[in-house]
Design a protein around this motif. Structure first.
Motif, PDB file in Angstrom:
ATOM      1  N   ASP A   1      -5.924   7.821  -3.520  1.00 17.85           N
ATOM      2  CA  ASP A   1      -4.892   6.730  -2.682  1.00 17.85           C
ATOM      3  C   ASP A   1      -5.651   5.554  -2.034  1.00 17.85           C
TER       4      ASP A   1
ATOM      5  N   PRO B   1       0.947  -1.053   0.099  1.00 16.39           N
ATOM      6  CA  PRO B   1       0.016   0.085   0.001  1.00 16.39           C
ATOM      7  C   PRO B   1       0.990   1.258   0.098  1.00 16.39           C
ATOM      8  N   ILE B   2       0.120   2.376  -0.441  1.00 18.13           N
ATOM      9  CA  ILE B   2       1.017   3.632  -0.322  1.00 18.13           C
ATOM     10  C   ILE B   2       0.436   4.659   0.909  1.00 18.13           C
ATOM     11  N   ASP B   3       0.937   5.718   1.209  1.00 19.41           N
ATOM     12  CA  ASP B   3       0.422   6.734   2.205  1.00 19.41           C
ATOM     13  C   ASP B   3      -0.843   7.147   1.250  1.00 19.41           C
ATOM     14  N   GLU B   4      -1.847   7.298   2.390  1.00 18.75           N
ATOM     15  CA  GLU B   4      -2.922   7.732   1.871  1.00 18.75           C
ATOM     16  C   GLU B   4      -3.225   9.389   1.891  1.00 18.75           C
ATOM     17  N   ARG B   5      -2.913   9.988   0.975  1.00 18.71           N
ATOM     18  CA  ARG B   5      -2.901  11.413   0.978  1.00 18.71           C
ATOM     19  C   ARG B   5      -4.147  12.477   0.400  1.00 18.71           C
TER      20      ARG B   5
ATOM     21  N   ASN C   1      -5.269   1.908  -2.890  1.00 17.07           N
ATOM     22  CA  ASN C   1      -4.974   0.736  -1.769  1.00 17.07           C
ATOM     23  C   ASN C   1      -6.285  -0.304  -1.435  1.00 17.07           C
TER      24      ASN C   1
ATOM     25  N   ARG D   1       3.719   2.938  -8.388  1.00 18.81           N
ATOM     26  CA  ARG D   1       3.029   3.992  -7.404  1.00 18.81           C
ATOM     27  C   ARG D   1       3.497   3.590  -6.130  1.00 18.81           C
ATOM     28  N   SER D   2       3.842   2.297  -5.831  1.00 16.40           N
ATOM     29  CA  SER D   2       4.340   1.662  -4.763  1.00 16.40           C
ATOM     30  C   SER D   2       5.663   1.796  -4.326  1.00 16.40           C
TER      31      SER D   2
END
Length: 67
Positions: free
Chosen positions: A22, A14-18, A26, A59-60
């Protein structure tokens, strides 16, 4: 049965949810890219599914040569 690498549930980090997108990305990662693409009407071995897996891996933070 055809094995799609990196397309199953939780196989892409997963990526940081900004932003809201995002969160959506995720959710696809958690659900599994192949399952999500099938739900949207794409076959598991379609170019769309392969492109989606690659884009989400990039993107990850996975290096392009590995994605």
């Amino acid at each position: 049965m055809l094995r799609i690498y990196h397309g199953g549930p939780g196989e892409i980090p997963p990526i940081d949810e900004r932003v809201p997108a995002d969160v959506f990305e995720n959710a696809i990662r958690a659900f599994g890219v192949v399952a999500a693409c099938e739900w949207f009407g794409h076959s598991p071995d379609s170019q769309f599914t392969a492109d989606t897996i690659r884009e989400l891996r990039l993107r990850s933070g996975i290096p392009q040569e590995s994605a």
